[in-house]
Design a protein around this motif. Structure first.
Motif, short mmCIF file in Angstrom:
data_model
loop_
_atom_site.label_atom_id
_atom_site.label_comp_id
_atom_site.label_asym_id
_atom_site.label_seq_id
_atom_site.Cartn_x
_atom_site.Cartn_y
_atom_site.Cartn_z
N UNK A 31 4.41 13.97 -5.37
CA UNK A 31 4.49 12.50 -5.34
C UNK A 31 4.35 11.90 -6.74
N UNK A 32 4.48 10.58 -6.83
CA UNK A 32 4.24 9.92 -8.11
C UNK A 32 2.83 10.22 -8.60
N UNK A 33 2.65 10.16 -9.90
CA UNK A 33 1.36 10.53 -10.49
C UNK A 33 0.36 9.39 -10.46
N UNK A 34 0.83 8.16 -10.44
CA UNK A 34 -0.05 6.99 -10.35
C UNK A 34 0.58 5.98 -9.40
N UNK A 35 -0.23 5.20 -8.69
CA UNK A 35 0.32 4.19 -7.79
C UNK A 35 0.89 3.01 -8.57
N UNK A 36 1.80 2.31 -7.95
CA UNK A 36 2.37 1.11 -8.56
C UNK A 36 1.33 -0.01 -8.50
N UNK A 37 1.28 -0.84 -9.54
CA UNK A 37 0.25 -1.87 -9.64
C UNK A 37 0.39 -2.96 -8.60
N UNK A 38 -0.69 -3.65 -8.33
CA UNK A 38 -0.73 -4.67 -7.27
C UNK A 38 0.14 -5.88 -7.59
N UNK A 39 0.46 -6.11 -8.87
CA UNK A 39 1.29 -7.25 -9.25
C UNK A 39 2.74 -6.84 -9.50
N UNK A 40 3.07 -5.60 -9.19
CA UNK A 40 4.39 -5.06 -9.54
C UNK A 40 5.31 -5.04 -8.32
N UNK A 41 6.60 -5.24 -8.59
CA UNK A 41 7.62 -5.28 -7.55
C UNK A 41 8.54 -4.05 -7.59
N UNK A 99 0.83 -1.21 0.00
CA UNK A 99 0.00 0.00 0.00
C UNK A 99 0.86 1.26 0.00
N UNK A 100 1.88 1.24 -0.83
CA UNK A 100 2.71 2.43 -0.97
C UNK A 100 1.92 3.57 -1.59
N UNK A 101 1.00 3.24 -2.48
CA UNK A 101 0.18 4.26 -3.12
C UNK A 101 1.04 5.19 -3.96
N UNK A 102 0.81 6.50 -3.81
CA UNK A 102 1.63 7.50 -4.50
C UNK A 102 2.90 7.80 -3.72
N UNK A 103 2.98 7.26 -2.50
CA UNK A 103 4.16 7.47 -1.68
C UNK A 103 4.09 8.73 -0.84
N UNK A 104 4.88 8.80 0.22
CA UNK A 104 4.85 9.95 1.12
C UNK A 104 5.83 11.06 0.75
N UNK A 105 6.49 10.94 -0.41
CA UNK A 105 7.56 11.88 -0.75
C UNK A 105 7.32 12.57 -2.09
N UNK A 106 8.00 13.71 -2.26
CA UNK A 106 8.01 14.41 -3.54
C UNK A 106 9.17 13.86 -4.38
N UNK A 107 8.84 13.15 -5.44
CA UNK A 107 9.87 12.48 -6.25
C UNK A 107 9.75 12.78 -7.74
N UNK A 108 8.77 13.62 -8.12
CA UNK A 108 8.51 13.80 -9.54
C UNK A 108 7.89 15.17 -9.77
N UNK A 109 8.22 15.79 -10.91
CA UNK A 109 7.62 17.07 -11.28
C UNK A 109 6.13 16.89 -11.55
N UNK A 110 5.36 17.87 -11.11
CA UNK A 110 3.91 17.83 -11.29
C UNK A 110 3.42 18.71 -12.44
N UNK A 111 4.29 19.59 -12.93
CA UNK A 111 3.89 20.54 -13.99
C UNK A 111 5.13 21.03 -14.71
N UNK A 112 4.92 21.91 -15.70
CA UNK A 112 6.03 22.43 -16.50
C UNK A 112 6.95 23.33 -15.69
N UNK A 113 6.48 23.81 -14.55
CA UNK A 113 7.31 24.64 -13.68
C UNK A 113 8.26 23.79 -12.83
#
Length: 233
Positions: A195-205, A176-190
């Motif tokens: 956080x991540x824009x989409x959560x990691x899939x349930x079958x993904x490692x 249940x990491x979801x989008x994560x608790x950290x800022x790791x990715x740009x959200x806009x052109x600025x």
């Protein structure tokens, strides 16, 4: 950027997760270091069963290749820093404190298989277009293994040279990491970090992507996990 050249690993962050793979919020839930030698992620793949159809005359009528199963990645993390806080998060080993309540060591006890941690790694990127985004201050390849379990330290040899510490563990899918608790990715052109824009899939490692958000500053003690993620969870 279509074909980044991955250079040396730069920074690692470990974060405590609970028995469901959910980040644990709190003042003692993470640690950041650049004092490590290597991070090895070996794919653990189980071959599927091939099916062959043989006629009575010995001729092969058909063949179906078995479908492999990714069981996960076996982690080998080699580092130099004998930080009680770092080791406690990754292995569940109890911290030993001095008279002032400062972590000064740890106990090696039974392996608590219900503990877990997440591992993030930032590697440098080489190439002419690493800063093609005008708002970027750099570029990194970001690796996320959101749920690792069975963390344990390997053999330690004390001799007349520097000591390497080696930790092994294995990923689990889902969590249940979801989008994560950290800022790791740009959200806009600025280049606004988030956080991540989409959560990691349930079958993904594992997830790997290029980011213009720089890695966190290294620490010499626990790093808190706080913010909107914790308020929403």
């Amino acid at each position: 950027m279509s074909a980044p050249l991955i250079s040396n690993a730069a920074t690692v962050r470990v974060t405590r997760v609970d028995g469901c793979g959910r980040p644990v919020c709190g003042e003692d839930s993470a640690y950041v270091t650049d004092c490590f030698a290597s991070v090895e992620m070996a794919a653990n793949v189980e071959d599927g069963t091939d099916i062959t159809f043989i006629a009575a005359n010995g001729r092969q009528c058909g063949f179906k290749r078995g479908c492999p199963t990714l069981n996960g990645f076996d982690l080998t993390f080699t580092f130099y820093q004998a930080s009680p806080e770092l080791i406690e998060i990754m292995t569940g080993s109890p911290v030993y404190f001095d008279y002032a309540g400062k972590p000064v060591g740890f106990d090696s006890c039974a392996i608590p298989c219900n503990s877990g941690f997440a591992l993030e790694v930032w590697t440098d990127v080489l190439g002419d277009d690493v800063c093609e985004d005008e708002a970027a201050k750099g570029s990194w390849v970001y690796f996320l293994l959101p749920w690792l379990t069975n963390g344990q330290l390997g053999d330690v040899e004390l001799a007349g040279e520097g000591v390497n510490l080696t930790l092994t563990g294995a990923t689990r899918a889902g969590g249940r990491w979801g989008l994560g608790p950290y800022d790791v990715q740009a959200q806009d052109t600025a280049g606004t970090a988030g956080p991540m824009l989409t959560p990691i899939g349930k079958d993904c490692h594992r997830r790997i992507f290029i980011t213009s958000t720089p890695p966190p500053e290294t620490s010499d003690t626990y790093v808190p996990v706080v913010g909107d993620f914790c308020m929403a969870s």
